[in-house]
Enzyme design. Structure first.
Site, PDB file in Angstrom:
ATOM      1  N   ARG A  82       0.854  -1.184   0.000  1.00 55.98           N
ATOM      2  CA  ARG A  82       0.000   0.000   0.000  1.00 55.98           C
ATOM      3  C   ARG A  82       0.890   1.234   0.000  1.00 55.98           C
ATOM      4  O   ARG A  82       2.060   1.168   0.374  1.00 55.98           O
ATOM      5  CB  ARG A  82      -0.906   0.011   1.238  1.00 55.98           C
ATOM      6  CG  ARG A  82      -1.876  -1.163   1.299  1.00 55.98           C
ATOM      7  CD  ARG A  82      -2.672  -1.133   2.591  1.00 55.98           C
ATOM      8  NE  ARG A  82      -3.594  -2.263   2.684  1.00 55.98           N
ATOM      9  CZ  ARG A  82      -4.327  -2.530   3.757  1.00 55.98           C
ATOM     10  NH1 ARG A  82      -4.250  -1.746   4.810  1.00 55.98           N
ATOM     11  NH2 ARG A  82      -5.138  -3.566   3.765  1.00 55.98           N
ATOM     12  N   HIS A  83       0.325   2.344  -0.392  1.00 63.03           N
ATOM     13  CA  HIS A  83       1.113   3.571  -0.431  1.00 63.03           C
ATOM     14  C   HIS A  83       1.480   4.001   0.982  1.00 63.03           C
ATOM     15  O   HIS A  83       0.713   3.827   1.932  1.00 63.03           O
ATOM     16  CB  HIS A  83       0.333   4.686  -1.135  1.00 63.03           C
ATOM     17  CG  HIS A  83       0.126   4.431  -2.595  1.00 63.03           C
ATOM     18  ND1 HIS A  83       1.167   4.376  -3.502  1.00 63.03           N
ATOM     19  CD2 HIS A  83      -1.002   4.211  -3.316  1.00 63.03           C
ATOM     20  CE1 HIS A  83       0.692   4.137  -4.712  1.00 63.03           C
ATOM     21  NE2 HIS A  83      -0.623   4.026  -4.623  1.00 63.03           N
TER      22      HIS A  83
END
Length: 654
Positions: free
Chosen positions: A287-288
């Site tokens: 995920r970012h």
């Protein structure tokens, strides 16, 4: 509450007294392998994947009946029981170690012990993604009793005991493991070995097919179908599109000199991007990043922008050599940019999750919109300075080693001016109720002093120009920093630095054009650029995540983020260029195929994301293993689709 296994001795973790614990290219005859053999081999690979995934699902998803697990626990959570033998209530707060200068967030209150030997207790779910610090304060006077710093394991069962020592003023905090956590990373390890095995099978199979005896056998089997194909070819065959140089750019004049490494690089970026967008197994590193720093998810989009710039240089040069007019090419650039922008706004807009699109809350920025802007600016700049014939340029002058930069100085000047604009707006623009030059996430970050200042000038410009309802409503900063302001990672100010990223890719293309016959010069210049950009990143960030002058930040597309990712891109491009186009050790498969149809794969995976077989209802939605299997299979299916389209010579270009 989860119970201990019979006869199991609790494992003591820490004890504290008011202290913190702590197909090979380049050979034409090999490219002419029978189509039927390749399709047959692909079918074998698909069968192997199915055979491997079945036991994987059964083994990983099977419940561990010997493992104690709290019913209410979700993914990336552990059970913590706090037992309080003190005579006062205790407030339990927590803070993630990934949260820079953050306020503690309340977890709950533990009642005081009713009598000696009868402690008060409370159960809490704690995050297991990162190491956290627990702070325990007495409720009447908010006096800090102790701190415990620990990285909890997923679905583990822990107990934290609080009691007084000989003197009432000293409090002892002891953390005990009642039940061991599960190894949530095991599915990734299994998936890695499965794909390594498939790659080895593919490599061995290709070598076997190249043996004379095997090839002759395959030719005899496919002889009837080949004869039928030749008969049909005499009668005429359906028209098919030729290979395209890029999914955004027109076809080159000479497709035979196409660099497979560029399509492979694009395919690597695209495959990881699809996997991340599908969920990445719900692992935090897919995920970012919540704010500063990098995860795997933060790498791929800038690489895609970078290789787009490289393709622009090669395509425009090829078209100019073919006699194309610059004005007509500029019109095509404008048309393609408009198409990309409109597709991003109206076809793959994330607001479809909320129902039919409404102009009241239509998100205007986005990934394809950012690509359209970067492509428009960089392609226009290159059309102004590009030269069609590079073989007539002198190489004897003292400045000839810098030919790939000096010849295009007007474009460089424009990009540098854009960077000056970014720096001035970022650090000099006054933002109401926020510090000038603020680069933080707001929320509980910076000790909660700038709650509504998420992104500083970048967020302020987006809210003023586009409106709060037309930008991204759920930024990644919500996860750790508990921000409440909308913020768009593809906003207006960051678009300036995406142009810089594409322009650095354009520079890689210029190097390939000027030194195409001297691979050592190409490689050495790529490495020099990587070293230079890496040095700039080290200076800007002071080699730290949060303390530098300009931290690496994907949400802001900060200058250090661009220089760092461009450094990585040059190094990765060296590797794929050397192994594919120079030494021809690798054909680029399977990444080469989605790289040849990148726009189709990207738009397709967004449009059909919620359709079977890309997604289905899972038996256990709180299992990393099931999410990983679903996401890996969905991504692999797009690779197979791109391979089939490649074999049928179907390419979507706009």
């Amino acid at each position: 509450m989860a119970k201990k296994k019979p006869g199991e001795n609790p494992k003591r973790i820490s004890s504290h007294t008011y202290s913190a614990a702590r197909e090979k290219p380049g050979k034409r005859k090999e490219m002419k392998q029978p189509k039927q053999a390749n399709i047959l081999f692909l079918a074998v690979i698909v069968v192997v994947i199915a055979v491997c995934v079945g036991p994987l699902m059964a083994e990983i998803s099977a419940p561990d009946f010997g493992h104690s697990k709290h019913v209410g626990l979700k993914m990336d959570e552990a059970l913590l029981t706090v037992s309080n033998e003190l005579e006062t209530e205790v407030l339990v707060s927590w803070r993630s170690e990934r949260c820079y200068q953050c306020l503690y967030q309340h977890l709950g209150v533990v009642p005081a012990g009713s009598s000696p030997g009868q402690p008060g207790s409370a159960d809490f779910s704690v995050s297991t993604q990162h190491e956290i610090t627990l702070q325990l304060n007495s409720t009447p006077d908010a006096q800090e009793l102790c701190k415990v710093q620990f990285h909890f394991g997923e679905h583990g069962n822990y107990s934290l005991w609080m009691k007084n020592l000989n003197t009432v003023s000293l409090t002892n905090c002891s953390l005990v493991t009642n039940s061991e956590p599960v190894n949530s990373n095991m599915p990734i390890l299994v998936a890695f070995f499965v794909f390594v095995g498939l790659a080895l099978i593919f490599a061995v199979g290709c070598r076997v097919l190249r043996l004379g005896v095997v090839r002759g056998f395959v030719l005899r089997i496919s002889g009837t179908m080949e004869t039928e194909r030749l008969i049909n070819s005499e009668l005429g065959s359906p028209r098919t599109d030729g290979l395209v140089t890029d999914n955004i750019l027109p076809s080159p004049a000479n497709a035979n000199r196409r660099l497979r490494s560029l399509d492979t690089f694009r395919g690597i970026s695209l495959v990881i991007m699809v996997f991340v967008n599908y969920g990445g197994g719900r692992y935090w590193f897919f995920r970012h990043s919540s704010w500063n720093g990098l995860t795997i998810a933060d790498l791929v989009f800038p690489w895609f922008v970078f290789i787009m710039g490289t393709s622009i240089a090669l395509s425009i040069n090829s078209l100019l050599r073919g006699g194309a007019n610059r004005t007509s090419l500029l019109k095509k650039v404008l048309w393609r940019s408009s198409q990309l922008f409109l597709i991003g706004v109206f076809i793959i807009n994330p607001n479809y999750c909320l129902g039919p699109l409404s102009l009241d809350n239509l998100r205007i920025p986005g990934v394809l919109q950012r690509l359209a802007w970067s492509y428009l600016v960089v392609a226009s700049l290159d059309l102004l300075v590009a030269r069609g014939h590079l073989d007539i340029l002198t190489t004897d002058a003292w400045w000839s080693p810098g030919l790939d930069i000096i010849l295009y100085w007007p474009a460089w000047l424009c990009v540098l001016l854009m960077e000056i604009v970014w720096l001035c707006l970022t650090f000099l623009l006054p933002v109401p109720d926020c510090p000038t030059g603020y680069l933080g996430p707001g929320g509980i970050g910076d000790m909660g002093l700038h709650v509504n200042c998420t992104g500083g000038a970048a967020g302020y410009i987006d809210r003023r120009l586009l409106g709060e309802q037309h930008i991204y409503q759920s930024p990644s900063s919500k996860v750790i920093y508990a921000t409440k302001m909308p913020f768009d990672p593809e906003g207006v100010l960051g678009s300036i630095n995406s142009v810089l990223m594409a322009f650095l890719g354009l520079q890689a293309g210029k190097i390939l054009l000027h030194y195409r016959d001297v691979p050592t010069s190409v490689i050495s210049r790529f490495l020099i650029w990587g070293l230079l950009l890496g040095t700039i990143s080290a200076v800007l960030t002071e080699c730290s995540t949060d303390r530098g002058f300009i931290p690496v930040n994907k949400n802001l597309w900060s200058l250090s983020y661009v220089t760092t990712l461009a450094c990585f891109a040059f190094v990765l491009l060296v590797l794929v260029y050397y192994t594919i186009d120079v030494k021809k050790w690798w054909s680029g498969a399977p990444f080469y195929y989605p790289g040849m149809n990148s726009i189709l794969v990207y738009v397709g995976h967004e449009v059909f994301e919620d359709y079977f077989p890309f997604r289905w209802r899972m038996a256990n939605s709180q299992s990393h293993a099931e999410h990983l299997i679903q996401n890996v299979l969905a991504t692999s299916l797009w690779v197979v689709i791109s391979y089939i389209l490649y074999r049928k010579r179907i390419f979507w270009k706009i």
